[in-house]
Design a protein around this motif. Structure first.
Motif, PDB file in Angstrom:
ATOM      1  N   LYS A   1     -39.453 -50.695   8.940  1.00  0.00           N
ATOM      2  CA  LYS A   1     -39.732 -51.642   7.855  1.00  0.00           C
ATOM      3  C   LYS A   1     -38.500 -52.429   7.429  1.00  0.00           C
ATOM      4  N   LYS A   2     -37.384 -51.714   7.277  1.00  0.00           N
ATOM      5  CA  LYS A   2     -36.176 -52.380   6.778  1.00  0.00           C
ATOM      6  C   LYS A   2     -35.641 -53.416   7.761  1.00  0.00           C
ATOM      7  N   LEU A   3     -36.046 -53.329   9.012  1.00  0.00           N
ATOM      8  CA  LEU A   3     -35.613 -54.324   9.996  1.00  0.00           C
ATOM      9  C   LEU A   3     -36.525 -55.554   9.984  1.00  0.00           C
ATOM     10  N   ARG A   4     -37.592 -55.462   9.221  1.00  0.00           N
ATOM     11  CA  ARG A   4     -38.556 -56.568   9.068  1.00  0.00           C
ATOM     12  C   ARG A   4     -39.056 -57.092  10.410  1.00  0.00           C
ATOM     13  N   THR A   5     -39.350 -56.195  11.308  1.00  0.00           N
ATOM     14  CA  THR A   5     -39.886 -56.598  12.609  1.00  0.00           C
ATOM     15  C   THR A   5     -41.411 -56.466  12.595  1.00  0.00           C
ATOM     16  N   ASN A   6     -42.044 -57.123  13.536  1.00  0.00           N
ATOM     17  CA  ASN A   6     -43.468 -56.895  13.765  1.00  0.00           C
ATOM     18  C   ASN A   6     -43.753 -57.138  15.245  1.00  0.00           C
ATOM     19  N   TRP A   7     -45.014 -57.248  15.612  1.00  0.00           N
ATOM     20  CA  TRP A   7     -45.330 -57.345  17.033  1.00  0.00           C
ATOM     21  C   TRP A   7     -45.367 -58.776  17.556  1.00  0.00           C
TER      22      TRP A   7
ATOM     23  N   ALA B   1     -17.890 -49.542  22.249  1.00  0.00           N
ATOM     24  CA  ALA B   1     -19.140 -48.850  22.619  1.00  0.00           C
ATOM     25  C   ALA B   1     -20.073 -48.755  21.417  1.00  0.00           C
ATOM     26  N   GLY B   2     -19.471 -48.555  20.259  1.00  0.00           N
ATOM     27  CA  GLY B   2     -20.258 -48.410  19.029  1.00  0.00           C
ATOM     28  C   GLY B   2     -20.910 -49.692  18.556  1.00  0.00           C
ATOM     29  N   THR B   3     -20.629 -50.813  19.220  1.00  0.00           N
ATOM     30  CA  THR B   3     -21.312 -52.066  18.866  1.00  0.00           C
ATOM     31  C   THR B   3     -22.656 -52.185  19.586  1.00  0.00           C
ATOM     32  N   ALA B   4     -22.972 -51.217  20.428  1.00  0.00           N
ATOM     33  CA  ALA B   4     -24.220 -51.281  21.209  1.00  0.00           C
ATOM     34  C   ALA B   4     -25.431 -51.344  20.285  1.00  0.00           C
ATOM     35  N   PRO B   5     -26.475 -51.997  20.759  1.00  0.00           N
ATOM     36  CA  PRO B   5     -27.727 -51.945  19.997  1.00  0.00           C
ATOM     37  C   PRO B   5     -28.349 -50.559  20.154  1.00  0.00           C
ATOM     38  N   SER B   6     -29.191 -50.162  19.219  1.00  0.00           N
ATOM     39  CA  SER B   6     -29.858 -48.863  19.349  1.00  0.00           C
ATOM     40  C   SER B   6     -31.230 -48.926  18.699  1.00  0.00           C
ATOM     41  N   GLY B   7     -32.096 -48.027  19.122  1.00  0.00           N
ATOM     42  CA  GLY B   7     -33.471 -48.010  18.614  1.00  0.00           C
ATOM     43  C   GLY B   7     -33.478 -47.898  17.096  1.00  0.00           C
ATOM     44  N   ALA B   8     -34.107 -48.852  16.426  1.00  0.00           N
ATOM     45  CA  ALA B   8     -34.175 -48.898  14.958  1.00  0.00           C
ATOM     46  C   ALA B   8     -32.784 -48.814  14.315  1.00  0.00           C
ATOM     47  N   HIS B   9     -31.784 -49.251  15.059  1.00  0.00           N
ATOM     48  CA  HIS B   9     -30.387 -49.255  14.591  1.00  0.00           C
ATOM     49  C   HIS B   9     -29.937 -47.896  14.057  1.00  0.00           C
TER      50      HIS B   9
END
Lengths: 246, 246
Positions: free
Chosen positions: A174-180, B123-131
């Protein structure tokens, strides 16, 4: 020049384990073996397999001699930087990488294909389990194909949000404000689809296990992201674990 | 200078899912939450979980508000390179990365800690699932700790070669001429251990799911490898999926 609106070009990276059996045909393949040949199985089984290589005892034919003669061996040479230079270069790289963002609004400006080729080549230098290089990169520029991909992804993502992933996942996002809705899949001039090859085929046509394929492909994705950032190409990365239509 | 013997310094990257419950104490932690707090479970269960987030419906408390106020939001700005520059930079990056090799003979020459800090930061700048940033990097320089790590890894690897992984795996690795002896784990001045956090803890102490943690950590490893190559630091990467001593 420095005040130009940001998002100038885009690449969407999609990590898809298994794309449905036949759809790959319309898409230009840039590297690797056709995924269309792979045997379809329930995705959970496949995903599980990737994490359980340790238990896997496949007693198929010995293929260790496979294509040995095609391998080009290049002697390793190395020059060490002075310490000050090491520090400077690592610092600059960190600062550049730290500017990367996951952008959801993407411009339609074109990117030279040479750049796309270079970033994929860089990704292909990644190490991989038993050096199997278990990845296939597919570059999509055709608007109709992009549209079809968007439709498939949005359909799957809608299921994710509405029922598949559950309340907890939806809450966490939710906090990322994403949707499909993934409008940028239409807008972006280039999509790079990344496929994990759970197995390949030896020269004699027999199945060849790819160890730690998910880890290997993801490491290659990390290098791809770095390469895109080096060229200052803005992207929206997108992790898709599974697509399986039998 | 250009003829110096190659291997000048080394970093071993080890991807470990769960390290045994208490051993982490003697090791300096550089980032993230203590893995010691994590609940021990049979590794297969945990690994499986990572690949089956899609099925996971945990109805625990809502934690979406967690530490929202601590997040620093930085406005995105972007300047696009001219096409020629894009091509040049991506080409140079590819050429540099293409020189990376997985080296098994490692020199004991020291590397400035500032460089190690920078590559881990990158390395810690990588994207990650739901951050969720589900990674912990642990830097080890102490000879006794390195020795202990080597002993544990060699013991596990010996089991891999002799029984756990089976005939097929051993055959596939034959052409790489590897075995379970990892002398470089003693020689290398620095080891970077990389832990995947299958879950973390919210401010209120409740478990917080880390989506796609294995993919996210591996992407970070890809960036780490790129950063090391940018600084021309020679390394032996080493993927360890599992360690679990209850």
């Amino acid at each position: 020049m420095f005040l130009l609106t940001p998002v100038l070009a885009a690449v969407a990276c999609i990590l898809i384990v298994w794309l449905f059996k036949n759809a790959g045909r319309s898409i230009e393949r840039r590297k690797g073996e056709p995924t269309g040949r792979t045997e379809a199985r329930p995705w959970m089984d496949e995903d599980f397999k990737d994490s359980t290589d340790l238990c896997q005892v496949e007693e198929d034919a010995d293929e260790s001699q496979e294509s040995e003669e095609n391998v080009e061996h290049i002697a390793f040479s190395h020059t060490r930087y002075p310490e000050k230079e090491m520090v400077k270069r690592s610092q600059e790289f960190y600062e550049l990488l730290n500017k990367r963002r996951s952008i959801r609004f993407i411009s339609n400006e074109q990117i030279p294909m040479e750049v796309i080729d270079n970033v994929i080549r860089a990704a292909g230098t990644a190490p991989s389990g038993a050096h199997t290089e278990p990845w296939t990169f597919v570059v999509v520029k055709d608007p109709d194909t992009k549209r079809k991909i968007r439709e498939i992804i949005e359909e799957e993502e809608e299921i994710n949000y509405l029922k598949r992933m559950g309340h907890r996942w939806v809450t966490d996002l939710k906090k990322l404000r994403t949707n499909w809705i993934k409008e940028y899949l239409d807008t972006a001039p280039v999509l790079i689809l990344i496929f994990k090859q759970v197995h390949g085929f030896a020269a004699n046509g027999q199945r060849k296990v790819h160890y730690y394929s998910e880890i290997s492909v993801s490491i290659a994705c990390g290098i791809l992201l770095a390469a895109l950032q080096i060229a200052k190409i803005v992207l929206k990365e997108l992790a898709f674990i599974t697509f399986l239509i039998l």
